[in-house]
Motif scaffolding. Structure first.
Motif, PDB file in Angstrom:
ATOM      1  N   ASN A 105     -38.834 -44.024  -6.533  1.00  0.00           N
ATOM      2  CA  ASN A 105     -38.777 -45.090  -5.544  1.00  0.00           C
ATOM      3  C   ASN A 105     -38.203 -44.529  -4.245  1.00  0.00           C
ATOM      4  N   ASP A 106     -38.204 -45.340  -3.206  1.00  0.00           N
ATOM      5  CA  ASP A 106     -37.827 -44.828  -1.889  1.00  0.00           C
ATOM      6  C   ASP A 106     -36.386 -44.337  -1.842  1.00  0.00           C
ATOM      7  N   TYR A 107     -35.459 -45.034  -2.518  1.00  0.00           N
ATOM      8  CA  TYR A 107     -34.067 -44.584  -2.525  1.00  0.00           C
ATOM      9  C   TYR A 107     -33.934 -43.250  -3.259  1.00  0.00           C
ATOM     10  N   GLU A 108     -34.558 -43.175  -4.426  1.00  0.00           N
ATOM     11  CA  GLU A 108     -34.495 -41.934  -5.207  1.00  0.00           C
ATOM     12  C   GLU A 108     -35.090 -40.763  -4.431  1.00  0.00           C
ATOM     13  N   PHE A 109     -36.168 -41.040  -3.696  1.00  0.00           N
ATOM     14  CA  PHE A 109     -36.810 -39.948  -2.979  1.00  0.00           C
ATOM     15  C   PHE A 109     -35.945 -39.459  -1.814  1.00  0.00           C
ATOM     16  N   GLU A 110     -35.247 -40.377  -1.154  1.00  0.00           N
ATOM     17  CA  GLU A 110     -34.320 -39.964  -0.096  1.00  0.00           C
ATOM     18  C   GLU A 110     -33.221 -39.077  -0.678  1.00  0.00           C
ATOM     19  N   LEU A 111     -32.715 -39.443  -1.857  1.00  0.00           N
ATOM     20  CA  LEU A 111     -31.692 -38.636  -2.516  1.00  0.00           C
ATOM     21  C   LEU A 111     -32.266 -37.277  -2.923  1.00  0.00           C
ATOM     22  N   LEU A 112     -33.517 -37.275  -3.383  1.00  0.00           N
ATOM     23  CA  LEU A 112     -34.170 -36.027  -3.777  1.00  0.00           C
ATOM     24  C   LEU A 112     -34.280 -35.072  -2.585  1.00  0.00           C
ATOM     25  N   MET A 113     -34.690 -35.590  -1.432  1.00  0.00           N
ATOM     26  CA  MET A 113     -34.797 -34.749  -0.237  1.00  0.00           C
ATOM     27  C   MET A 113     -33.425 -34.236   0.184  1.00  0.00           C
ATOM     28  N   ASP A 114     -32.415 -35.110   0.088  1.00  0.00           N
ATOM     29  CA  ASP A 114     -31.069 -34.709   0.477  1.00  0.00           C
ATOM     30  C   ASP A 114     -30.545 -33.604  -0.441  1.00  0.00           C
ATOM     31  N   ARG A 115     -30.761 -33.745  -1.754  1.00  0.00           N
ATOM     32  CA  ARG A 115     -30.255 -32.765  -2.716  1.00  0.00           C
ATOM     33  C   ARG A 115     -30.978 -31.417  -2.582  1.00  0.00           C
TER      34      ARG A 115
ATOM     35  N   GLU B 152     -31.806 -27.358  -9.535  1.00  0.00           N
ATOM     36  CA  GLU B 152     -32.448 -27.902 -10.734  1.00  0.00           C
ATOM     37  C   GLU B 152     -33.623 -28.814 -10.361  1.00  0.00           C
ATOM     38  N   LEU B 153     -33.446 -29.616  -9.329  1.00  0.00           N
ATOM     39  CA  LEU B 153     -34.512 -30.516  -8.904  1.00  0.00           C
ATOM     40  C   LEU B 153     -35.716 -29.748  -8.355  1.00  0.00           C
ATOM     41  N   ILE B 154     -35.447 -28.661  -7.632  1.00  0.00           N
ATOM     42  CA  ILE B 154     -36.549 -27.826  -7.133  1.00  0.00           C
ATOM     43  C   ILE B 154     -37.307 -27.208  -8.308  1.00  0.00           C
TER      44      ILE B 154
ATOM     45  N   PRO C 127     -43.327 -33.500   3.320  1.00  0.00           N
ATOM     46  CA  PRO C 127     -44.508 -32.624   3.266  1.00  0.00           C
ATOM     47  C   PRO C 127     -44.286 -31.383   2.408  1.00  0.00           C
ATOM     48  N   GLU C 128     -43.075 -30.833   2.429  1.00  0.00           N
ATOM     49  CA  GLU C 128     -42.794 -29.642   1.619  1.00  0.00           C
ATOM     50  C   GLU C 128     -42.853 -29.958   0.128  1.00  0.00           C
ATOM     51  N   ILE C 129     -42.320 -31.125  -0.258  1.00  0.00           N
ATOM     52  CA  ILE C 129     -42.369 -31.510  -1.676  1.00  0.00           C
ATOM     53  C   ILE C 129     -43.808 -31.807  -2.087  1.00  0.00           C
ATOM     54  N   ALA C 130     -44.522 -32.561  -1.258  1.00  0.00           N
ATOM     55  CA  ALA C 130     -45.909 -32.921  -1.578  1.00  0.00           C
ATOM     56  C   ALA C 130     -46.791 -31.687  -1.730  1.00  0.00           C
ATOM     57  N   SER C 131     -46.521 -30.652  -0.933  1.00  0.00           N
ATOM     58  CA  SER C 131     -47.359 -29.448  -0.968  1.00  0.00           C
ATOM     59  C   SER C 131     -47.220 -28.676  -2.275  1.00  0.00           C
ATOM     60  N   ARG C 132     -46.131 -28.940  -3.017  1.00  0.00           N
ATOM     61  CA  ARG C 132     -45.899 -28.230  -4.279  1.00  0.00           C
ATOM     62  C   ARG C 132     -46.486 -28.975  -5.481  1.00  0.00           C
TER      63      ARG C 132
END
Length: 314
Positions: free
Chosen positions: A195-205, A181-183, A211-216
């Protein structure tokens, strides 16, 4: 022809009930009895704050001279909030009253050590999927912030189908979505802010790297509190310094104020360093005041403070 600069603000509307307990929770809770807790805390002070992510963002964007349009649901008890929007000159045509529900409310009890016991009632927020971005007229940009889960999914899909560029800002609702869903949100969005915590969770999920997220996306914005923020756009990384606040009183709503600065910069066509610096300033102005909507500045005052902080005008 006047350029459309309306920003559609999708997210929660809420009342925050803040209570202060003049003791310590730890002294009232017995470690060996936590399986059958029955406690009561006397709270001599109680205040109600206007809150909700959509209202906080709109309040700050309006202060900057932007054109916010809130799309959200409010409950049977929301008349006072609607009057406030009218007094502020914030458009309410996309706010729907849910007569069978109360406005979302957060009940916060804090002790002398700053510990908190919170209870959140979503109320009318859980009807946000009944709203449709195509009904509100032409907009330049949208932001999809924390709201009812199904509403966030629908608004993202609707904005993508309508060709409305939007910023995905999952906030505290991020844990309610799985990786797939996040993708999907990332692929639909134009911008993403976390924020930094949310983004770490986003990468984990999602299993995706930064770089992969930024490229999209056209831009990825990651805030890091007192360490400032980072904006990844067009293959570049822009380091945005934090602005020193006059005093640190209450972080509630600081992220929303920051996002209002982002939306203003985008709709005004600012470059990313300037957009990020304005967002940083808005967060610093908010943190010096209690609650999410009790700071008040004119656009000229904000511009003066921006020049003092960064040495140039926006």
């Amino acid at each position: 022809m006047t350029q459309n600069k309306t920003a559609l603000i999708c997210g929660s509307l809420a009342f925050d009930k803040i209570m202060q307990y003049h003791g310590r929770f730890g002294e009232a809770l017995l470690a060996d009895q936590l399986h059958k807790v029955n406690v009561s805390f006397l709270v001599p002070t109680l205040r109600t704050e206007y809150g909700g992510c959509s209202a906080n963002v709109a309040y700050n964007l309006n202060m900057l001279g932007g054109d916010p349009l809130i799309m959200a649901t409010i409950g049977q008890d929301g008349g006072e909030y609607m009057e406030r929007f009218a007094q502020l000159g914030i458009e309410t045509r996309a706010i729907r009253k849910i007569a069978s529900a109360y406005t979302a409310q957060c009940f916060v009890t804090a002790d002398l050590d700053g510990n908190q016991i919170n209870a959140f009632h979503p109320g009318a927020m859980e009807h946000s999927q009944e709203l449709y971005a195509g009904d509100v007229g032409q907009v330049a940009i949208a932001i999809i912030g924390p709201d009812g889960r199904e509403g966030m999914v629908k608004h993202a899909a609707d904005c993508a189908a309508l060709g409305i560029p939007f910023m995905f800002d999952p906030g505290q609702q991020l844990p309610r979505f799985d990786g797939a869903e996040l993708i999907r949100f990332i692929d639909q969005a134009t911008y993403l802010a976390a924020n930094d915590y949310e983004f770490e969770l986003l990468m984990d999920r999602t299993g995706l790297t930064l770089p992969e997220i930024a490229s999209r996306l056209e831009a990825l914005i990651v805030t890091r509190g007192a360490q400032g923020s980072e904006i990844y756009a067009g293959g570049e990384r822009h380091l945005i310094p934090a602005v020193t606040a006059e005093k640190v009183v209450d972080p509630t709503g600081c992220g929303d104020a920051y996002r209002a600065g982002l939306l203003y910069g985008i709709t005004e066509g600012f470059d990313w360093p300037t957009t990020g610096r304005l967002a940083s300033l808005m967060g610093a102005l908010k943190i010096a005041h209690q609650g999410g909507q009790n700071h008040a500045f004119t656009r000229d005052e904000i511009a003066t403070r921006f020049h003092a902080a960064f040495g140039y005008a926006f």
